[in-house]
Design an enzyme around this catalytic site. Structure first.
Site, short mmCIF file in Angstrom:
data_model
loop_
_atom_site.label_atom_id
_atom_site.label_comp_id
_atom_site.label_asym_id
_atom_site.label_seq_id
_atom_site.Cartn_x
_atom_site.Cartn_y
_atom_site.Cartn_z
N HIS A 275 -17.64 41.86 -96.33
CA HIS A 275 -18.78 41.26 -95.65
C HIS A 275 -20.10 41.84 -96.13
CE1 HIS A 275 -21.73 40.72 -92.32
NE2 HIS A 275 -21.24 39.50 -92.38
N CYS A 276 -20.07 43.03 -96.73
CA CYS A 276 -21.34 43.72 -97.05
C CYS A 276 -21.92 43.34 -98.40
CB CYS A 276 -21.13 45.23 -96.97
SG CYS A 276 -20.88 45.84 -95.29
N ILE A 277 -21.23 43.67 -99.49
CA ILE A 277 -21.85 43.56 -100.81
C ILE A 277 -22.18 42.13 -101.21
CG2 ILE A 277 -21.56 44.10 -103.26
CD1 ILE A 277 -19.95 46.51 -102.47
N ASP A 280 -25.04 41.12 -97.82
CA ASP A 280 -26.23 41.85 -97.40
C ASP A 280 -27.43 41.69 -98.32
OD1 ASP A 280 -24.55 42.59 -95.42
OD2 ASP A 280 -24.62 44.75 -95.80
#
Length: 435
Positions: A275-277, A280
């Site tokens: 979900h992050c890289i 974001d």
């Protein structure tokens, strides 16, 4: 959390007179937070819109890789209860919002879950409460979105209640660094807000780092993941270039990694997941574009490079089959590891999905194996899962290692496979194609 205010009736659980922490969103971020708070003796309540999640947790069952069933049972013994009714918020001294912020169609963050959660908090807000947003978003969200909604209650930030932002730093599957020993960044709307948040997290986090304000704390999270995103894109493009230049990029990385300063090793792969890289940096790009009117070119370029990696992997797979005298069309291709990182079941934004999609588009027969995934669908269509792994690699025309789970005996797989394409740089032996 969805875009509507939580109002589902709770299970047959009585509300306690007072809880010290209420966590909204009991997923990969919220549940570990609730566990750590409960482990130091804090009375914790959890709020989630999914009745199945609530029912499972109250029965002692976890749905998150990093939190075991035994962990949940210990939480329950410490007084933790999950609810679908936001009435539990009124009795909480601190409310922490840990809901998802996926990308919307315009490339910015979808804040519907955040605004829904904040409205639920605002409806129960009382003097003296601390409210913390942990959901990742663009700089300015806490002040520009969360604060006005909470102040509709006619209570004022810094006077009647405290408001802060603290970015989550959960790394699913990481057995070296957990929530407790990973420094916690906290930024408050006012100095008193920051002091309240620092005191709260200091009860169960070893190190709390105070940011200048909420915007700096929000930016810190995006900086961390944009840094990784850009460097992964750099090494992915270097991998493509190195092959054309007849350079072993993996050996170049090994050699560069011996420098004790000024270098951090990143490694190429089939794309970026989680979900992050992949997500974001888009928040930051969106904020720059919408507020300043121009593009954040580093992020845009990195996104373009990393999005092309699944296509590059499929092209290399096609070349490998062609060299062996087989077309990709009609070939049986086995994908090993369809999660976004090793040794977890998390499939969020996994590059295995576009790889499978592209293989199917070229009419390959795709199967998969993953020790952490029993059922896998791509675009609503189930991908067959093989049972006997060694028999499968012998039977398939090509095996592609997408995720190097520790359960895989990689040398044995290399010995048995007809053709093996290693996208993780783990198997350096004759007959194995390495990304």
């Amino acid at each position: 959390m969805s875009g509507s205010t939580l109002s589902i009736p709770a299970a047959d659980e009585e509300l306690p007179d007072c809880v010290e922490v209420a966590v909204i969103g009991l997923g990969y971020v919220g549940l570990p937070l609730a566990r750590e708070a409960a482990s130091v003796g804090l009375r914790v309540a959890g709020l989630d819109r999914d009745p199945r999640v609530v029912e499972g947790l109250n029965a002692g069952r976890s749905h998150v890789d990093d939190v075991s069933d035994d962990d949940v049972r210990q939480m329950r013994m410490a007084g933790f209860t999950a609810y679908t009714d936001d009435a539990c918020l009124a009795r909480a001294q601190t409310v922490v919002i840990c809901v998802p912020t996926p990308l919307s169609e315009d490339g910015g963050p979808d804040l519907s879950a955040v605004t829904s959660a904040v409205r639920a908090v605002a409806g129960r807000l009382r003097p003296g409460q601390l409210v913390v947003l942990e959901s990742t978003t663009y700089p300015g969200t806490t002040e520009e979105v969360v604060r006005p909604l909470l102040e509709e209650s006619r209570l004022r930030v810094g006077e009647d209640f405290a408001l802060a932002f603290s970015p989550e730093r959960i790394d699913p599957g990481n057995t070296t660094h957990g929530l407790r020993d990973t420094p916690k960044v906290v930024g408050g709307c006012t100095p008193s807000c920051a002091a309240h948040a620092v005191a709260f997290y200091g009860k169960f986090i070893d190190t709390v780092v105070q940011a200048k304000g909420t915007r700096e704390a929000e930016m810190a999270k995006l900086l961390e993941n944009t840094y990784r995103h850009v460097n992964i894109a750099l090494i992915n493009e270097l991998a493509i270039i190195s092959r054309e230049l007849h350079v072993d990029v993996w050996d170049a990385i090994r050699c560069a990694g011996t420098k004790p300063f000024g270098f951090q090793a990143f490694r190429p792969g089939a794309g970026v997941g989680g979900h992050c890289i992949p997500i974001d940096p888009s928040y930051l790009s969106y904020k720059v574009r919408s507020s300043l009117g121009y593009e954040f070119r580093f992020v845009e370029l990195a996104q373009d490079i990393n999005r092309r990696m699944p296509e590059y992997v499929v092209r290399r797979a096609q070349d490998l089959l062609n060299t062996a005298g087989r077309p990709l069309r009609g070939s049986r291709v086995l994908l090993l590891g369809v999660t976004y990182k090793p040794d977890v079941a998390d499939q969020r934004e996994t590059p295995a999905v576009p790889v499978s999609r592209l293989l199917r588009k070229r009419e390959a027969e795709v199967s998969f194996h993953d020790p952490h995934v029993q059922l896998w669908t791509v675009d609503g269509v189930a991908v067959p899962r093989v049972g006997d792994l060694m028999a499968a690699v012998r039977d398939h025309d090509l095996t592609i290692l997408l995720q190097d789970h520790s359960a895989y005996d990689l040398p044995a797989l290399a010995d048995e496979a007809r053709l093996l394409f290693d996208t993780r740089g783990r198997i350096f032996q004759p007959g194995v194609e390495v990304l």
